[in-house]
Design an enzyme around this catalytic site. Structure first.
Site, PDB file in Angstrom:
ATOM      1  N   THR A 145       0.141  -9.498 -10.976  1.00 41.53           N
ATOM      2  CA  THR A 145       0.682 -10.279  -9.859  1.00 41.53           C
ATOM      3  C   THR A 145      -0.368 -10.479  -8.776  1.00 41.53           C
ATOM      4  O   THR A 145      -0.960  -9.517  -8.286  1.00 41.53           O
ATOM      5  CB  THR A 145       1.887  -9.530  -9.251  1.00 41.53           C
ATOM      6  OG1 THR A 145       2.852  -9.293 -10.273  1.00 41.53           O
ATOM      7  CG2 THR A 145       2.511 -10.318  -8.115  1.00 41.53           C
ATOM      8  N   GLU A 146      -0.614 -11.750  -8.405  1.00 39.07           N
ATOM      9  CA  GLU A 146      -1.540 -12.088  -7.319  1.00 39.07           C
ATOM     10  C   GLU A 146      -2.919 -11.431  -7.486  1.00 39.07           C
ATOM     11  O   GLU A 146      -3.575 -11.100  -6.508  1.00 39.07           O
ATOM     12  CB  GLU A 146      -0.928 -11.707  -5.964  1.00 39.07           C
ATOM     13  CG  GLU A 146       0.449 -12.318  -5.707  1.00 39.07           C
ATOM     14  CD  GLU A 146       0.425 -13.837  -5.560  1.00 39.07           C
ATOM     15  OE1 GLU A 146      -0.634 -14.372  -5.198  1.00 39.07           O
ATOM     16  OE2 GLU A 146       1.462 -14.469  -5.827  1.00 39.07           O
ATOM     17  N   LEU A 147      -3.325 -11.232  -8.733  1.00 36.89           N
ATOM     18  CA  LEU A 147      -4.621 -10.611  -9.083  1.00 36.89           C
ATOM     19  C   LEU A 147      -4.777  -9.193  -8.526  1.00 36.89           C
ATOM     20  O   LEU A 147      -5.891  -8.711  -8.325  1.00 36.89           O
ATOM     21  CB  LEU A 147      -5.797 -11.476  -8.617  1.00 36.89           C
ATOM     22  CG  LEU A 147      -5.945 -12.855  -9.262  1.00 36.89           C
ATOM     23  CD1 LEU A 147      -7.270 -13.486  -8.837  1.00 36.89           C
ATOM     24  CD2 LEU A 147      -5.866 -12.809 -10.775  1.00 36.89           C
TER      25      LEU A 147
END
Length: 435
Positions: A145-147
């Protein structure tokens, strides 16, 4: 020879309806179906379908040289199936080219890697199964998630058997190093990492439509020249961004689709190729390892996780939902399991963000405090439903023990039934032989 790795994130949460204190115990349906459908239809028409058509055309006209990767959250896929099934067909058409790679991530685009390791592993497994069921491929590369990434997260990712992962090329982690190489985890050298190139990614995601930018307008020729002029030894340029960049954040009128279509031609002129993450990991060796003791992400200047867990509201909500994780995992009720998944989405915590002066942005709420109150009301009702199945005065260990005993007894009963059937068949056979 340089190569470009294009990666796009696609995510839509199940947004919550206005849920007031007096709804607790009376209303167990939490979602704003009207808003979810309207947003999915709008983004599909403006962004997803036009972008898919553009990329399919690029793959065909480039003779299969253009390649791209996607991570599509499970909640986004569910909404596509419900509201825009033609979009699923469009992604299947892209998958059939062999030039598209689907990455795996947390099913609900959650923050579970930061607080619930078992939930994180369960969500990744569920997401891989969803991708396999829809597109007939098993993802090989993970993108959280979101890097979001840290050394601790690399432990879990390695345990799950992944050999490659995407994350942010944060300056405070890299220091003097360039993001334009393959790296490995300092904690687990066998785990390879691709790092986002902020400058070139944000030229498209933030600056492409900015009239005040000194380089405006950006052309495909100019953009590829910049990439070609990076040091010769730098092997890979990772362009990681939200899919909304194509058609939503940069509208069709901005020329973003024409810009994208022109990239393969100018890339070919400069000897630049396109690669999918798994291809990069298979071909290139890490030049060094990176250590990330505290979680990073690709959001804001700090590149940390404070946009989701930076204030007391967010921490309180995150703590409360994690506190019931073990009990939820014991529940077999499908509605409870579904609500649990939807309530995990990181968006609910992002809406409580006070970092930017409470600016509304993508939030459906008037301010972060409304977001917190609404979420906590929903969560209170959800907790009551879980406790109705497993009373709060029973310890989790005791519940686990009781359920283990029940499951074991069930297996014993099944085994006894099988043995009984076997003896019955033998008795029938013997009787038939005597007659």
């Amino acid at each position: 020879m340089k190569t470009i790795c294009f990666y796009f994130q696609i995510h839509q949460p199940f947004r919550l309806k206005r849920y007031r204190f007096f709804d607790i115990g009376n209303d167990h349906y939490y979602y704003d179906d009207f808003q979810n459908e309207e947003i999915m239809h709008r983004i599909t028409e403006r962004c997803y379908l036009p972008a898919n058509r553009t990329i399919l055309d690029m793959i065909k006209t480039s003779g299969g040289k253009f390649k791209v990767a996607y991570s599509i959250s499970g909640t986004a896929l569910e909404q596509m199936e419900i509201y825009s099934p033609e979009l699923i067909d469009s992604f299947k058409e892209l998958a059939a080219t062999g030039n598209v790679e689907f990455l795996t991530e947390t099913y609900s685009h959650s923050l579970s890697s930061l607080g619930d390791p078992e939930e994180f592993k369960a969500e990744v497994k569920k997401h891989r199964e969803k991708i396999a069921a829809l597109f007939g491929v098993k993802p090989k590369v993970l993108r959280n998630t979101e890097l979001i990434y840290s050394d601790e997260i690399s432990d879990m990712v390695t345990q799950m058997g992944f050999k490659g992962m995407l994350t942010e090329g944060a300056k405070h982690i890299l220091g003097w190093k360039s993001p334009n190489y393959v790296y490995s985890s300092a904690a687990h050298p066998q785990l390879k990492l691709l790092l986002k190139n902020d400058r070139f990614s944000e030229d498209l995601s933030l600056r492409f439509s900015d009239y005040s930018w000194s380089e405006y307008p950006l052309t495909a020729d100019k953009y590829m020249s910049w990439i070609a002029n990076t040091p010769e030894s730098e092997q890979i340029i990772n362009l990681f961004m939200n899919y909304d960049v194509l058609g939503a954040l940069n509208t069709a009128e901005s020329g973003i689709f024409e810009f994208l279509k022109a990239l393969p031609r100018f890339a070919a002129e400069k000897g630049i190729s396109f690669s999918m993450p798994s291809e990069v990991f298979a071909l290139l060796k890490p030049v060094d390892s990176i250590s990330v003791p505290y979680a990073i992400s690709w959001v804001d200047e700090e590149k940390d996780c404070s946009s989701w867990l930076g204030n007391v509201l967010q921490k309180e909500a995150f703590s409360k939902i994690n506190a019931i994780s073990e009990r939820v995992h014991l529940v077999t009720d499908r509605r409870i399991q579904q609500d649990w998944t939807y309530l995990q989405s990181s968006d609910h915590f992002y809406y409580m963000n006070t970092k930017h002066g409470g600016e509304k942005g993508f939030s459906p709420y008037d301010n972060p405090y409304d977001a917190f109150n609404n979420y906590m009301n929903v969560l209170s009702d959800f907790v009551d439903r879980v406790n109705a199945q497993f009373p709060a005065n029973i310890e989790n260990e005791e519940l686990n023990s009781l359920l283990t005993t029940i499951n074991n007894q069930g297996k014993e009963i099944e085994q006894l039934h099988r043995e009984l059937e076997k003896y019955k068949k033998k008795a029938v056979t013997k009787t038939a032989a005597k007659n």
